[in-house]
Motif scaffolding. Structure first.
Motif, PDB file in Angstrom:
ATOM      1  N   MET A   1       4.538   3.528  -0.855  1.00 21.20           N
ATOM      2  CA  MET A   1       3.751   4.701  -0.495  1.00 21.20           C
ATOM      3  C   MET A   1       4.631   5.832   0.029  1.00 21.20           C
ATOM      4  SD  MET A   1       0.698   2.650   1.486  1.00 21.20           S
ATOM      5  CE  MET A   1      -0.284   4.088   1.927  1.00 21.20           C
ATOM      6  N   VAL A   2       5.808   5.473   0.523  1.00 17.10           N
ATOM      7  CA  VAL A   2       6.683   6.450   1.173  1.00 17.10           C
ATOM      8  C   VAL A   2       7.761   6.994   0.239  1.00 17.10           C
ATOM      9  CG1 VAL A   2       8.293   6.810   3.085  1.00 17.10           C
ATOM     10  CG2 VAL A   2       6.290   5.326   3.402  1.00 17.10           C
ATOM     11  N   LYS A   3       8.415   6.097  -0.507  1.00 10.69           N
ATOM     12  CA  LYS A   3       9.555   6.471  -1.340  1.00 10.69           C
ATOM     13  C   LYS A   3       9.257   7.579  -2.351  1.00 10.69           C
ATOM     14  CE  LYS A   3      12.784   3.748   0.280  1.00 10.69           C
ATOM     15  NZ  LYS A   3      13.995   4.308   0.938  1.00 10.69           N
ATOM     16  N   PRO A   4       8.086   7.588  -3.011  1.00 12.51           N
ATOM     17  CA  PRO A   4       7.845   8.662  -3.985  1.00 12.51           C
ATOM     18  C   PRO A   4       7.962  10.060  -3.391  1.00 12.51           C
ATOM     19  CG  PRO A   4       6.244   6.906  -4.287  1.00 12.51           C
ATOM     20  CD  PRO A   4       7.002   6.587  -3.028  1.00 12.51           C
ATOM     21  N   PHE A   5       7.653  10.204  -2.105  1.00 10.87           N
ATOM     22  CA  PHE A   5       7.825  11.502  -1.449  1.00 10.87           C
ATOM     23  C   PHE A   5       9.287  11.739  -1.068  1.00 10.87           C
ATOM     24  CE2 PHE A   5       3.389  10.274  -0.360  1.00 10.87           C
ATOM     25  CZ  PHE A   5       2.732  11.332  -0.980  1.00 10.87           C
ATOM     26  N   GLU A   6       9.916  10.719  -0.522  1.00  6.94           N
ATOM     27  CA  GLU A   6      11.294  10.871  -0.050  1.00  6.94           C
ATOM     28  C   GLU A   6      12.259  11.191  -1.184  1.00  6.94           C
ATOM     29  OE1 GLU A   6      11.458   8.184   4.018  1.00  6.94           O
ATOM     30  OE2 GLU A   6      12.068   7.260   2.118  1.00  6.94           O
ATOM     31  N   VAL A   7      12.090  10.536  -2.344  1.00  7.20           N
ATOM     32  CA  VAL A   7      13.023  10.786  -3.447  1.00  7.20           C
ATOM     33  C   VAL A   7      12.870  12.189  -4.018  1.00  7.20           C
ATOM     34  CG1 VAL A   7      13.201   8.350  -4.084  1.00  7.20           C
ATOM     35  CG2 VAL A   7      11.455   9.770  -5.174  1.00  7.20           C
ATOM     36  N   ARG A   8      11.792  12.877  -3.652  1.00 11.92           N
ATOM     37  CA  ARG A   8      11.590  14.263  -4.086  1.00 11.92           C
ATOM     38  C   ARG A   8      12.004  15.254  -3.007  1.00 11.92           C
ATOM     39  NH1 ARG A   8       8.377  11.040  -6.861  1.00 11.92           N
ATOM     40  NH2 ARG A   8       7.841  11.606  -9.010  1.00 11.92           N
ATOM     41  N   GLY A   9      12.608  14.743  -1.952  1.00 11.85           N
ATOM     42  CA  GLY A   9      13.102  15.616  -0.897  1.00 11.85           C
ATOM     43  C   GLY A   9      12.064  16.054   0.106  1.00 11.85           C
ATOM     44  N   MET A  10      10.892  15.447   0.092  1.00  9.66           N
ATOM     45  CA  MET A  10       9.851  15.817   1.051  1.00  9.66           C
ATOM     46  C   MET A  10      10.109  15.130   2.391  1.00  9.66           C
ATOM     47  SD  MET A  10       6.468  15.713  -1.430  1.00  9.66           S
ATOM     48  CE  MET A  10       5.388  16.504  -0.254  1.00  9.66           C
ATOM     49  N   GLU A  11       9.753  15.803   3.478  1.00 14.98           N
ATOM     50  CA  GLU A  11       9.923  15.257   4.817  1.00 14.98           C
ATOM     51  C   GLU A  11       8.684  14.444   5.197  1.00 14.98           C
ATOM     52  OE1 GLU A  11      11.070  18.144   7.720  1.00 14.98           O
ATOM     53  OE2 GLU A  11      12.329  19.252   6.297  1.00 14.98           O
ATOM     54  N   VAL A  12       8.882  13.154   5.464  1.00 12.47           N
ATOM     55  CA  VAL A  12       7.787  12.253   5.801  1.00 12.47           C
ATOM     56  C   VAL A  12       7.650  12.151   7.312  1.00 12.47           C
ATOM     57  CG1 VAL A  12       6.978   9.868   5.701  1.00 12.47           C
ATOM     58  CG2 VAL A  12       8.002  10.924   3.674  1.00 12.47           C
ATOM     59  N   THR A  13       6.457  12.417   7.798  1.00 19.06           N
ATOM     60  CA  THR A  13       6.145  12.250   9.219  1.00 19.06           C
ATOM     61  C   THR A  13       5.041  11.201   9.347  1.00 19.06           C
ATOM     62  OG1 THR A  13       6.703  14.551   9.749  1.00 19.06           O
ATOM     63  CG2 THR A  13       5.293  13.380  11.303  1.00 19.06           C
ATOM     64  N   TYR A  14       5.274  10.183  10.160  1.00 22.40           N
ATOM     65  CA  TYR A  14       4.291   9.113  10.330  1.00 22.40           C
ATOM     66  C   TYR A  14       3.288   9.460  11.422  1.00 22.40           C
ATOM     67  CZ  TYR A  14       7.483   6.364   7.487  1.00 22.40           C
ATOM     68  OH  TYR A  14       8.282   5.913   6.467  1.00 22.40           O
ATOM     69  N   TYR A  15       2.061   8.991  11.247  1.00 22.22           N
ATOM     70  CA  TYR A  15       1.049   9.194  12.287  1.00 22.22           C
ATOM     71  C   TYR A  15       0.393   7.865  12.658  1.00 22.22           C
ATOM     72  CZ  TYR A  15      -2.455   9.280   8.456  1.00 22.22           C
ATOM     73  OH  TYR A  15      -3.243   8.971   7.371  1.00 22.22           O
ATOM     74  N   LYS A  16      -0.273   7.859  13.813  1.00 22.66           N
ATOM     75  CA  LYS A  16      -0.782   6.616  14.398  1.00 22.66           C
ATOM     76  C   LYS A  16      -2.108   6.161  13.779  1.00 22.66           C
ATOM     77  CE  LYS A  16       1.297   7.476  18.944  1.00 22.66           C
ATOM     78  NZ  LYS A  16       1.027   7.673  20.387  1.00 22.66           N
TER      79      LYS A  16
END
Length: 414
Positions: A86-101
């Motif tokens: 769920m996370v990698k597809p955004f990261e490999v495109r250079g997007m900044e991932v911020t997690y929430y609770k």
């Protein structure tokens, strides 16, 4: 832990499983076209749909569309309880991932999410768009209120909803225009097909997916074929081999960087399936297993159940077709109460392996990023202590009783 008399335990609440005797009345089979149902509902809801290879391809496909339509978008907010796919597809495109609770019942911690957005994005300014991925985990964490609140508070938000866990009820979300901007879902997690997922948008997709044969689909096709052979003849070498193939297939994916269309073999299979039986069997298995787990002596001590899927209005039917049934182990209680040296050193993964040795496979859900664990105590707890039982259409009431018997027996042996 308390040792329960095995014969008494076996008989208590146990319904005899019959082989033979008179036939029962079975409902007539109605074959459905999954592809057409989803395509038609999407069209009626004024949405566009693409069928893709897997869930991470679907997320990557949506990420590409968002980036193409919103050139400055670089932030995405994701629940802390999210696996790599769920996370990698955004990261490999250079997007900044911020997690929430998330809360201890798997629902989104609304106030914490809104505060996090304010902190990272600097308020409700429309100068910079951002995305939020939401998910109704196991059908018990409804996202309606969150979606509505996000849209009202942040005009520049783009909502992506992962509907994998409520996939069998597309009418519950496809007709709600303002619920989300995009939907993604993994079909292959529900059925024995080599690949399959979808991406849905309120507007036309700008880019297309790749076509052609991939190692992922070919390896999974071979693995699923070998598993069928293994179930027929019990050859342990086949089991070892098809598990290796499945692992190779997952390793072949490029974190959703190159989204592919779903294969023709999966599309053909999905065009003729018994959706009614799938839903009916899952609902019955979930209901039976949930009630029997509640009756185990160590329920609420060695493990806890999450809230049951809500019923639909005033009816007795579940609002959503169940995906899996999760439990959360209390490892510290299990260690304190253990009467064996093995039990005093037990871990969640160790207990999962004990169940697997007796034929009960309860997947570990999910390994999460360190950043997600650091920001959310509940997500960390789920990641370290949750197991989930399969309740799907392959199984019967007898299988659900077997799960409870083995789980109870293993807990009593600690």
């Amino acid at each position: 832990m308390e040792i329960i008399d095995q014969e008494q335990k076996k008989d208590k609440g146990k319904t005899m499983y019959e082989i033979g005797s008179e036939f029962n009345l079975e409902k007539a089979v109605r074959r459905d076209d999954f592809i057409s149902i989803y395509s038609d509902l999407a069209q009626r809801g004024s949405k566009n749909i693409e069928f893709l290879r897997c869930g991470r391809d679907a997320i990557g496909f949506v990420a590409d569309d968002i980036i193409a339509k919103n050139k400055g978008l670089k932030h995405v907010f994701i629940p802390a309880l999210s696996c790599d796919s769920m996370v990698k597809p955004f990261e490999v495109r250079g997007m900044e991932v911020t997690y929430y609770k998330i809360e201890e019942n798997l629902c989104i911690a609304k106030d914490a999410l809104f505060d996090r957005i304010e902190e990272v994005m600097g308020g409700t300014s429309e100068s910079e768009a951002f995305a939020v991925l939401i998910m109704n985990f196991f059908g018990i964490a409804d996202t309606d209120e969150i979606s509505d609140g996000l849209k009202k508070s942040f005009p520049n938000v783009l909502i992506i909803e992962d509907v994998t866990h409520i996939l069998m009820e597309p009418e519950s979300f496809l007709f709600e225009k303002d619920r989300a901007d995009y939907y993604v879902g993994s079909i292959r997690k529900w059925l024995g097909i080599p690949d399959g997922a979808f991406a849905i948008s309120n507007t036309e997709f700008v880019m297309g997916a790749l076509t052609g044969e991939t190692d992922f689909t070919a390896l999974r096709m071979q693995a699923l074929t070998e598993k069928t052979e293994y179930l027929d003849n019990g050859d342990s070498e086949l089991k070892t081999h098809f598990r290796e193939l499945l692992s190779e297939a997952e390793d072949s994916l490029s974190d959703g960087l190159d989204p592919y269309h779903m294969s023709e073999v999966s599309a053909d299979y999905l065009s003729d399936i018994d959706l009614y039986r799938i839903s009916d069997r899952r609902r019955a298995n979930y209901r039976n297993l949930y009630k029997k787990l509640e009756c185990l002596p160590l329920c609420g001590k060695a493990f806890r159940l999450l809230p049951e899927i809500p019923v639909n209005g005033n009816s007795e039917g579940y609002k959503y077709t169940p995906f899996m049934l999760p439990i959360v182990l209390d490892i510290e209680f299990m260690r304190r109460s253990a009467i064996t040296d093995d039990g005093k050193n037990i871990t969640r993964d160790g207990f999962e392996k004990r169940l697997a040795l007796r034929g009960i496979y309860a997947p570990v859900l999910w390994p999460i990023a360190e950043e997600g664990a650091a920001i959310c105590y509940n997500a960390k707890g789920f990641s370290e202590n949750m197991l989930a039982f399969w309740i799907d259409q392959r199984y019967s009431r007898f299988d659900m009783e077997n799960i409870v018997d083995i789980l109870g027996d293993e807990l009593s042996r600690m």
